[in-house]
Design an enzyme around this catalytic site. Structure first.
Site, PDB file in Angstrom:
ATOM      1  N   THR A  25      29.067 135.570  26.918  1.00 19.84           N
ATOM      2  CA  THR A  25      29.959 136.712  26.699  1.00 19.84           C
ATOM      3  C   THR A  25      31.374 136.363  27.165  1.00 19.84           C
ATOM      4  OG1 THR A  25      30.125 139.116  26.935  1.00 19.84           O
ATOM      5  CG2 THR A  25      29.471 137.914  28.898  1.00 19.84           C
ATOM      6  N   ASN A  26      32.232 137.364  27.364  1.00 20.44           N
ATOM      7  CA  ASN A  26      33.621 137.148  27.797  1.00 20.44           C
ATOM      8  C   ASN A  26      34.062 138.367  28.623  1.00 20.44           C
ATOM      9  OD1 ASN A  26      34.949 139.196  25.983  1.00 20.44           O
ATOM     10  ND2 ASN A  26      33.860 137.973  24.474  1.00 20.44           N
ATOM     11  N   PRO A  27      35.249 138.310  29.249  1.00 22.44           N
ATOM     12  CA  PRO A  27      35.612 139.379  30.209  1.00 22.44           C
ATOM     13  C   PRO A  27      36.196 140.658  29.606  1.00 22.44           C
ATOM     14  CG  PRO A  27      37.003 137.417  30.500  1.00 22.44           C
ATOM     15  CD  PRO A  27      36.241 137.223  29.247  1.00 22.44           C
ATOM     16  N   SER A  28      36.099 140.881  28.302  1.00 23.77           N
ATOM     17  CA  SER A  28      36.670 142.100  27.723  1.00 23.77           C
ATOM     18  C   SER A  28      36.044 143.349  28.352  1.00 23.77           C
ATOM     19  CB  SER A  28      36.420 142.108  26.212  1.00 23.77           C
ATOM     20  OG  SER A  28      36.780 143.366  25.681  1.00 23.77           O
ATOM     21  N   ALA A  95      36.539 141.573  21.466  1.00 23.76           N
ATOM     22  CA  ALA A  95      36.539 140.122  21.729  1.00 23.76           C
ATOM     23  C   ALA A  95      35.147 139.624  21.311  1.00 23.76           C
ATOM     24  CB  ALA A  95      36.792 139.866  23.208  1.00 23.76           C
TER      25      ALA A  95
END
Ligand code: CTP
Length: 215
Positions: A25-28, A95
């Protein structure tokens, strides 16, 4: 409201599971996308918010569809854009993870079963393949911000793209403010000052209204 449009907005990250307890995943945080949905609904538009896993309350007047992966998000967006004859505006703020594990295990993998190398496959580009009367994207970049944004605007067939430098203080993931530049398909560039994400969202919604209902 006369001239009501349908806004479909994506927000937050996606999760690409390797097994039930592990994912890419990512930090959005979803703040920018939720602000866009809030601003569209406040202007009286029918608004569908397709949200990845985030810890935010649904804005007033918004229909929210929760999804996990990029493929779920893609299917939910297609469905929302397909319904009825109303003029549609698609704003992709999410994102989206560009890659997912080639295989997702149905049960938790033991460490002895974990490959040292993870094989990944490409996810669909939701914004590029969507059909809407007006398409708007975001380009969160760390370098060559405007050139990258211009390329994405052209390649994804957008009316305009909202570019921001995520390395700049007060911009990017998790903040309540943003300093963005609008790049339009006609080549014009509008640099906005630092403002709240909700103020940026209102500007985006107004720009979409003008494009969807030209005077
Ligand atoms: N986007 C999307 N689906 C994807 C990837 C991106 O809808 N699979 C949308 C994002 O929501 C954003 C825009 O496309 O509005 C640009 O996202 P970005 O990740 O910067 O684009 P990529 O095409 O993945 O670009 P890059 O070449 O930098 O990886």
């Amino acid at each position: 409201m006369k001239g009501r449009l349908r806004f479909v907005v994506t927000a937050g990250p996606t999760r690409e599971h390797l097994d039930p307890v592990r994912f890419l995943t990512n930090p959005s945080t979803g703040k920018m996308g939720f602000a866009v949905a809030r601003a569209a609904a406040a202007r009286g538009h029918e608004t569908v918010l397709v949200a990845g896993p985030v810890a935010l309350r649904t804005p007033k007047g918004v229909r929210r569809v929760d999804v996990v992966s990029a493929r779920d998000m893609s299917a939910a967006v297609e469905e929302a854009l397909d319904r009825g004859p109303r003029t549609t505006v698609f704003i992709a703020v999410a994102a989206v993870a560009d890659w997912r594990p080639a295989k997702t295990a149905a049960r938790k993998l033991k460490k002895r079963e974990m490959p040292g190398v993870l094989r990944l496959v490409r996810n669909p580009d939701i914004l590029k393949s969507a059909s809407a009367s007006v398409k708007v994207g975001f380009a969160a970049e760390t370098d060559n911000v405007l050139a990258e944004a211009r390329r994405k605007c052209r390649e994804k067939g957008l009316a305009f793209i909202v570019a921001n430098d995520v390395t700049e203080k007060g911009s990017g993931f998790g903040t309540d403010t943003n300093r963005v530049t609008f790049l339009r398909a006609d080549g014009s560039v509008e640099r906005l000052p630092m403002m709240s994400k909700l103020a940026v969202a209102r500007r985006i919604v107004k720009a979409c209204e003008a494009l969807a209902r030209p005077a």
